[in-house]
Design an enzyme around this catalytic site. Structure first.
Site, PDB file in Angstrom:
ATOM      1  N   GLY A 107       0.800  -1.219   0.000  1.00 35.86           N
ATOM      2  CA  GLY A 107       0.000   0.000   0.000  1.00 35.86           C
ATOM      3  C   GLY A 107       0.833   1.269   0.000  1.00 35.86           C
ATOM      4  CD  GLU A 113       2.218  -0.319   6.470  1.00 38.68           C
ATOM      5  OE1 GLU A 113       1.024  -0.563   6.212  1.00 38.68           O
ATOM      6  OE2 GLU A 113       3.159  -0.818   5.810  1.00 38.68           O
TER       7      GLU A 113
END
Length: 257
Positions: A107, A113
């Site tokens: 993504g 992240e």
């Protein structure tokens, strides 16, 4: 919670994993929320539980898309630096190997992240069985690079791959709607088709030596628990301590599929 209808087997597995993961959430927790199709399901389930039980949660999102979704569902989203250290991060993965090493970044959010995961007491990955692999690398490996001199950075990556015996592999500049894809930080992504990564740690060290590389999608030694959902609603929980007993059956199921 009402049961969704007409879910694909993959989405049913993601839903099962999501529900098992949010069962770990306790009132007052500071949470990291992942990005991607599995994370979308998780965020929706988390918001529904928070509303139903009146949970007080503080959430740090790993992308603007996740922040927008979570906020729209009533979750409290704040900057990571404002929240501070997190109790738990829940995120998806593109691949999970027997040592709970991951490939993430499908993504395009793997930089944030990884920061959020590292800022947590515990990182839990949720996935369907198709994400469990024996060796990382079948899924493309995203490498985030700055725009300045990105073609030189690409050349240095190619030279590093050859030096590590990975040969000449396709490297594609990620695009969206015909234009270069830009991350939330305004960087580019190079997707590497490596087929297999025999030594992920060595490859990670190689990226660290290349100027222009901001972050890569190898998450090594970060995941504490992987919850693998199945289409029938059951889950398998994998930790680095007990993987030998649980991963082989998952591989067998994938081989039979």
């Amino acid at each position: 919670m009402s049961e969704p209808t007409d879910l694909s087997p993959s989405d049913a597995a993601k839903l099962a994993a999501s529900r098992a993961a949010i069962a770990l959430v306790e009132d007052g927790m500071k949470l990291g929320l992942g990005t991607g199709s599995t994370a979308v399901i998780m965020v929706r389930e988390l918001a529904a539980r928070a509303r139903a039980e009146g949970l007080s949660l503080r959430c740090a999102a790993t992308s603007q898309a996740t922040a927008d979704l979570a906020s729209s569902l009533g979750l409290r989203v704040e900057p990571l630096d404002q929240i501070g250290w997190l109790d738990l991060t829940i995120d998806g993965a593109d691949e999970v190997d027997p040592d709970l090493n991951l490939i993430k970044g499908g993504g395009g959010a793997h930089l944030r992240e990884k920061i959020v995961a590292r800022a947590s007491d515990r990182m839990v990955v949720i996935a369907d069985p198709g994400k469990v692999v024996e060796t990382l690398g079948a899924f493309h490996l995203p490498v985030e690079v700055i725009q300045f001199g990105w073609q030189i950075t690409e050349r240095l990556i190619r030279e590093m791959l050859e030096a590590q015996g990975l040969g000449q592999r396709p490297i594609l500049l990620r695009k969206r709607d015909g234009q270069p894809f830009l991350t939330d930080e305004g960087n580019l992504i190079l997707d590497l088709s490596l087929e297999a990564i025999p030594d992920p740690a060595r490859l990670a060290r190689g990226f660290a030596d290349i100027p222009g590389v901001v972050e890569h999608g190898l998450f090594l030694g970060i995941c504490d628990l992987a919850i693998i959902g199945k289409p029938d609603g059951s889950v398998v929980e994998l930790t680095r301590d007990d993987l030998s007993d649980e991963v082989d059956p998952l591989f067998a199921e994938e081989d039979e599929a």
